[in-house]
Design a protein around this motif. Structure first.
Motif, PDB file in Angstrom:
ATOM      1  N   MET A  50     -67.496 -18.986  44.478  1.00  0.00           N
ATOM      2  CA  MET A  50     -67.891 -19.296  43.101  1.00  0.00           C
ATOM      3  C   MET A  50     -68.143 -20.801  42.986  1.00  0.00           C
ATOM      4  O   MET A  50     -67.210 -21.585  42.873  1.00  0.00           O
ATOM      5  CB  MET A  50     -66.811 -18.838  42.119  1.00  0.00           C
ATOM      6  N   ILE A  51     -69.406 -21.184  42.991  1.00  0.00           N
ATOM      7  CA  ILE A  51     -69.758 -22.604  43.045  1.00  0.00           C
ATOM      8  C   ILE A  51     -69.862 -23.215  41.656  1.00  0.00           C
ATOM      9  O   ILE A  51     -69.286 -24.251  41.375  1.00  0.00           O
ATOM     10  CB  ILE A  51     -71.054 -22.803  43.857  1.00  0.00           C
ATOM     11  N   GLN A  52     -70.645 -22.622  40.772  1.00  0.00           N
ATOM     12  CA  GLN A  52     -70.811 -23.108  39.391  1.00  0.00           C
ATOM     13  C   GLN A  52     -71.112 -24.611  39.357  1.00  0.00           C
ATOM     14  O   GLN A  52     -70.410 -25.389  38.743  1.00  0.00           O
ATOM     15  CB  GLN A  52     -69.558 -22.798  38.562  1.00  0.00           C
ATOM     16  N   ARG A  53     -72.189 -25.008  40.005  1.00  0.00           N
ATOM     17  CA  ARG A  53     -72.559 -26.415  40.088  1.00  0.00           C
ATOM     18  C   ARG A  53     -74.004 -26.600  39.692  1.00  0.00           C
ATOM     19  O   ARG A  53     -74.870 -25.809  40.046  1.00  0.00           O
ATOM     20  CB  ARG A  53     -72.340 -26.902  41.527  1.00  0.00           C
ATOM     21  N   SER A  54     -74.270 -27.654  38.948  1.00  0.00           N
ATOM     22  CA  SER A  54     -75.629 -28.002  38.560  1.00  0.00           C
ATOM     23  C   SER A  54     -76.090 -29.192  39.394  1.00  0.00           C
ATOM     24  O   SER A  54     -75.329 -30.137  39.615  1.00  0.00           O
ATOM     25  CB  SER A  54     -75.663 -28.356  37.073  1.00  0.00           C
ATOM     26  N   MET A  55     -77.334 -29.132  39.862  1.00  0.00           N
ATOM     27  CA  MET A  55     -77.919 -30.224  40.633  1.00  0.00           C
ATOM     28  C   MET A  55     -79.267 -30.585  40.016  1.00  0.00           C
ATOM     29  O   MET A  55     -80.002 -29.704  39.589  1.00  0.00           O
ATOM     30  CB  MET A  55     -78.138 -29.811  42.089  1.00  0.00           C
ATOM     31  N   MET A  56     -79.576 -31.856  39.998  1.00  0.00           N
ATOM     32  CA  MET A  56     -80.832 -32.333  39.439  1.00  0.00           C
ATOM     33  C   MET A  56     -81.641 -33.015  40.549  1.00  0.00           C
ATOM     34  O   MET A  56     -81.134 -33.897  41.239  1.00  0.00           O
ATOM     35  CB  MET A  56     -80.572 -33.333  38.311  1.00  0.00           C
TER      36      MET A  56
END
Length: 163
Positions: A50-56
Motif C-alpha cells: 500500500m503505497i499511497q504516494r503522489s509524485m509530480m
C-alpha cells in the motif's frame, strides 16, 4: 512561448496475488517519467504494498508551440516503473579482502518487476490526445528473471496530466 507538460501520478498500491517474496528486505517503486526519476519510500516486502504516494513530474519544451508536436516528441521519451528490493550484497568473495570489509553494512538493489512504455502511449493510452484528468488505471508489470511468479504484478495508478 514554451509548452509545459505536468503529470501528477498517484500510486495507490502494488499487488501480486499469490506471490511471496523469499527475501524479507524492504521494497520500493522507482518511477522514470519525463526524464526524471523519483522513488517511493521503502515498504515491507509483503503484497499488497500500500503505497499511497503522489509524485509530480514536469517538463518544459522551450521551442514547442503546438501541443500535437509535443505529443509526438513524447513518443521518444521512456516511462518506466521498477519494483526494487533492497538485498544484502554477495559477500562470499569479499571476506578475505579488507577493501570490502564494510560492504555487509550496505544494501544493494535487485529489480523484481518493471513496466516500460513510451511516454506518449503511457499518458494517452487511447487514440485521442485529450488528457483524462483523474484517470484510474492499472499497469501490468513484467517480472524479472527469478521472480517467484504465480500471478500478475499490477500497479494501481491515478493519473492527472495537463499541457
Amino acid at each position: 512561448m514554451p509548452l509545459e507538460v505536468v503529470v501528477e501520478l498517484q500510486i495507490r498500491a502494488i499487488s501480486c496475488p499469490g506471490v511471496f517474496l523469499p527475501g524479507k528486505q524492504d521494497v520500493y517503486l522507482g518511477v522514470y517519467l519525463l526524464n526524471q526519476y523519483l522513488k517511493t519510500d521503502n515498504f515491507p516486502s509483503v503484497f499488497p504494498i500500500m503505497i499511497q504516494r503522489s509524485m509530480m513530474f514536469e517538463k518544459v519544451f522551450e521551442n514547442a508551440i503546438d501541443p500535437g508536436a509535443v505529443a509526438d516528441i513524447l513518443e521518444s521519451f521512456l516511462t518506466r516503473f521498477e519494483l526494487i528490493q533492497l538485498v544484502p550484497p554477495d559477500t562470499s568473495f569479499s571476506e578475505s579482502k579488507s577493501i570490502f570489509a564494510f560492504s555487509t553494512f550496505f544494501l544493494v538493489w535487485e529489480e523484481l518487476a518493471y513496466y516500460e512504455e513510451n511516454t506518449r502511449d503511457f499518458l494517452f493510452p487511447e487514440p485521442k490526445l485529450t488528457p483524462h484528468p483523474g484517470m484510474c488505471r492499472e499497469v501490468l508489470m513484467k517480472t524479472a528473471e527469478g521472480f517467484p511468479v504465480s500471478g500478475p504484478c499490477l500497479a494501481g495508478l491515478l493519473l492527472g496530466e495537463k499541457f
